[in-house]
Design an enzyme around this catalytic site. Structure first.
Site, PDB file in Angstrom:
ATOM      1  N   GLY A 164      -9.405   6.496  -1.203  1.00 52.76           N
ATOM      2  CA  GLY A 164      -9.672   7.352  -0.052  1.00 52.76           C
ATOM      3  C   GLY A 164     -10.610   8.507  -0.281  1.00 52.76           C
ATOM      4  CD  GLU A 218      -4.797   1.173  -5.388  1.00 54.04           C
ATOM      5  OE1 GLU A 218      -3.914   0.498  -5.919  1.00 54.04           O
ATOM      6  OE2 GLU A 218      -4.848   1.399  -4.153  1.00 54.04           O
ATOM      7  CB  CYS A 253     -25.773 -10.017  23.423  1.00 51.98           C
ATOM      8  SG  CYS A 253     -27.240 -10.972  23.153  1.00 51.98           S
ATOM      9  CD  GLU A 254     -20.328  -5.620  21.856  1.00 52.10           C
ATOM     10  OE1 GLU A 254     -20.281  -6.854  21.686  1.00 52.10           O
ATOM     11  OE2 GLU A 254     -19.425  -4.849  21.548  1.00 52.10           O
ATOM     12  CE1 TYR A 280     -13.220  -0.849   2.792  1.00 52.39           C
ATOM     13  CE2 TYR A 280     -14.165   1.333   2.461  1.00 52.39           C
ATOM     14  CZ  TYR A 280     -13.178   0.406   2.200  1.00 52.39           C
ATOM     15  OH  TYR A 280     -12.157   0.718   1.343  1.00 52.39           O
TER      16      TYR A 280
HETATM   17  N1  LLP Z   1      -6.203   1.380  -1.935  1.00 50.86           N
HETATM   18  C1  LLP Z   1      -5.633   0.955  -0.810  1.00 50.86           C
HETATM   19  C2  LLP Z   1      -4.226   0.521  -0.837  1.00 50.86           C
HETATM   20  C3  LLP Z   1      -6.352   0.904   0.378  1.00 50.86           C
HETATM   21  O1  LLP Z   1      -5.759   0.484   1.490  1.00 50.86           O
HETATM   22  C4  LLP Z   1      -7.701   1.311   0.384  1.00 50.86           C
HETATM   23  C5  LLP Z   1      -8.493   1.253   1.611  1.00 50.86           C
HETATM   24  C6  LLP Z   1      -8.269   1.743  -0.824  1.00 50.86           C
HETATM   25  C7  LLP Z   1      -7.495   1.775  -1.966  1.00 50.86           C
HETATM   26  C8  LLP Z   1      -9.719   2.163  -0.945  1.00 50.86           C
HETATM   27  O2  LLP Z   1     -10.024   3.223  -0.104  1.00 50.86           O
HETATM   28  P1  LLP Z   1     -11.453   3.947  -0.211  1.00 50.86           P
HETATM   29  O3  LLP Z   1     -11.499   4.663  -1.538  1.00 50.86           O
HETATM   30  O4  LLP Z   1     -12.496   2.896  -0.161  1.00 50.86           O
HETATM   31  O5  LLP Z   1     -11.501   4.838   0.962  1.00 50.86           O
HETATM   32  N2  LLP Z   1     -12.930  -0.065   6.698  1.00 50.86           N
HETATM   33  C9  LLP Z   1     -12.697   1.374   6.661  1.00 50.86           C
HETATM   34  C10 LLP Z   1     -11.899   1.799   5.467  1.00 50.86           C
HETATM   35  C11 LLP Z   1     -10.614   1.041   5.329  1.00 50.86           C
HETATM   36  C12 LLP Z   1      -9.892   1.428   4.094  1.00 50.86           C
HETATM   37  C13 LLP Z   1      -8.721   0.558   3.901  1.00 50.86           C
HETATM   38  N3  LLP Z   1      -8.032   0.788   2.693  1.00 50.86           N
HETATM   39  C14 LLP Z   1     -14.029   2.091   6.702  1.00 50.86           C
HETATM   40  O6  LLP Z   1     -15.045   1.427   6.784  1.00 50.86           O
HETATM   41  O7  LLP Z   1     -14.069   3.314   6.697  1.00 50.86           O
END
Ligand code: LLP
Length: 478
Positions: free
Chosen positions: A273, A315, A393-394, A423
């Site tokens: 996160g 993570e 098309c949006e 992402y």
């Molecule tokens: N660990 C777990 C259990 C997670 O659910 C996630 C992300 C991460 C690690 C990695 O999070 P990061 O460091 O990448 O923020 N699609 C969305 C983000 C979804 C994140 C889901 N889980 C976006 O594009 O912002």
């Protein structure tokens, strides 16, 4: 996250020009001729060799970010008993080469599906350096994880406990597991809210007592080795306040379990996160501050609870791959539109690119903000309010909602959007039967294809009604 170590060290200022700086990766420079290079390779050459749109990955920048995480967490947690592990969250973007590169930099790999797990294994990442997540793991995914000897399966529900234990029994092994806890904290950018209950699908609630029950049930299954508790509190977070509340709550449960059962869980995972700069003016703390902040949180909470500190893992996905990639687009139609708006510009340039919401859904889905720049030449001095849109098309097919771009921008120019590594490709779709772009990595002026471009043939190969060779379609090939 900045700084990113020596990612720009191999650049020659005379040949490569001036670094653009965040939110661009460290290897992105603009030369005297006005054209941009990625790690020494001219974007015009990238476009002519690989086409557009293309995700361009700055390999040295990715590696430097991975290394910065590992070094910062090793240093911050060195005096804290258990130490720390960094898992790269593959959901942000995963391919065989990227899994291999982050592993070479000392990271483990966090996977969230059978496909991500297979990719990490194919990269040669040892099973014990891989974690598996998922709120609805299939039997096949659990079986693959147990057979591969993954270092941790993160349990997300009560029924999953017996399913994983049974799989371990079938394979004659003891499976290492963590329990995913919903600590009642949700963090987003600068804010976090702390609530008793979270109305969402992940994990086992702390307040509702499900997390404690899960721990008891895991301890009752000798086929499972309980490593510890896990929480993930949100995404694009720029400070440690939310982690502090979550870590304290998890460490309290760990101390309660130890007092009740005599079993002190050896690990704690604080999830991912950590945020990044998308526009360049965000205040993103250096990874060292994050590591020291988290170490401090764990140190104080353990001291208050008189518990020995656990080994801590985290993570990060976005913070490692996000800033390391840009998307290179070809400019097509450019239109001036009278907005008729009371606020904002009266006239806006709509710049259509050859991709769109199929390679970057984040703007449409989350209202995410990006910037963009003309990268194939120096633009004229005059700029105008512009919106970068795709070819779908949006009308919500917007890549960059508001950006000032050169007024002389025209069809045939190349436009780049920075910080699309997380992402972007991983959430890409085939909307309008548009093939997905490749990912091309550049290091020291050399390009390698990480994921090749999808073709119309690839898409048609899935179509059961398509019989190759029976009907000619201009330009399709056979
Ligand atoms: N660990 C777990 C259990 C997670 O659910 C996630 C992300 C991460 C690690 C990695 O999070 P990061 O460091 O990448 O923020 N699609 C969305 C983000 C979804 C994140 C889901 N889980 C976006 O594009 O912002």
């Amino acid at each position: 996250m900045t700084p990113v170590g020596d990612a720009s060290a191999g650049l020659d200022p005379l040949r490569d020009g001036v670094p653009l700086g965040p939110p661009w990766s460290a290897g992105v420079t603009r030369g005297d001729d006005g054209a941009v290079r990625v790690a020494g390779l001219d974007v015009r050459e990238i476009a002519s060799r690989f086409g557009t749109p293309t995700f361009v990955l700055d390999e040295a920048d990715l590696r430097a970010r991975a290394r910065a995480f590992r070094e910062a967490f090793d240093a911050a947690f060195a005096g804290l008993g258990g130490g720390a592990d960094v898992y790269y969250a593959g959901k942000a973007f995963l391919s065989v080469l990227v899994a291999r590169w982050v592993h070479e930099e000392g990271l483990r790999v966090d996977t969230a599906s059978g496909g991500e797990l297979a990719t990490a294994l194919l990269a040669g990442v040892p099973g014990e350096a891989i974690g598996l997540h998922g709120n609805n793991k299939s039997d096949a995914e659990i079986d693959r994880a147990v057979a591969a000897g993954v270092g941790r399966i993160v349990l997300d529900s009560l029924p999953e406990i017996d399913r994983v234990a049974d799989a371990a029994a079938r394979h004659g092994v003891r499976a290492p597991v963590m329990v995913r806890v919903t600590p009642g904290v949700h963090a987003h950018t600068h804010e976090f809210i702390s609530t008793a209950h979270e109305d969402q699908k992940f994990g086992l609630s702390l307040a509702g007592g499900q997390a404690a029950e899960a721990v008891e049930r895991v301890l009752a299954r000798p086929e499972l080795e309980l490593l510890g508790l896990h929480s993930h509190i949100g995404s694009q977070i720029l400070d440690v306040a939310g982690f502090e509340v979550a870590a304290r709550r998890l460490l309290e449960l760990r101390a309660d379990v130890a007092a009740r059962t005599g079993y002190l869980m050896p690990e704690l995972d604080l999830g991912g996160g950590y945020g990044i700069a998308y526009l360049g003016d965000e205040d993103v703390p250096p990874v060292r501050d994050l590591a020291e902040g988290l170490a401090d949180v764990v140190r104080r909470a353990c001291a208050d609870l008189s518990s020995p500190p656990p080994r801590v893992s985290l993570e990060p996905g976005r913070a490692i791959v996000g800033p390391a990639m840009l998307t290179l687009y070809g400019v097509g139609t450019v239109k001036e539109v009278q907005t008729g708006a009371e606020h904002g510009p009266a006239v806006r340039a709509y710049v259509s690119v050859d991709g769109g919401m199929s390679d970057n859904i984040r703007t449409a889905l989350y209202g995410a903000e990006y910037t963009a720049a003309l990268v194939s030449r120096a633009g004229g001095a005059a700029t105008r309010p512009s919106r970068v849109v795709g070819k779908h098309c949006e009308s919500g097919d917007i890549v960059v909602r508001d950006v000032d771009l050169p007024a002389d921008l025209r069809a045939g120019d190349l436009l780049a959007v920075p910080a699309t590594g997380a992402y972007g490709r991983s959430m890409a779709s085939n909307y309008n039967l548009v093939p997905r772009p490749p990912v091309v990595a550049v290091r020291g002026g050399e390009a390698v294809v990480v994921v090749r471009r999808e073709t119309e043939q690839d898409l048609l190969a899935l179509d059961a009604g398509y019989a190759p060779g029976t009907r000619a379609v201009p330009g399709l090939g056979s």
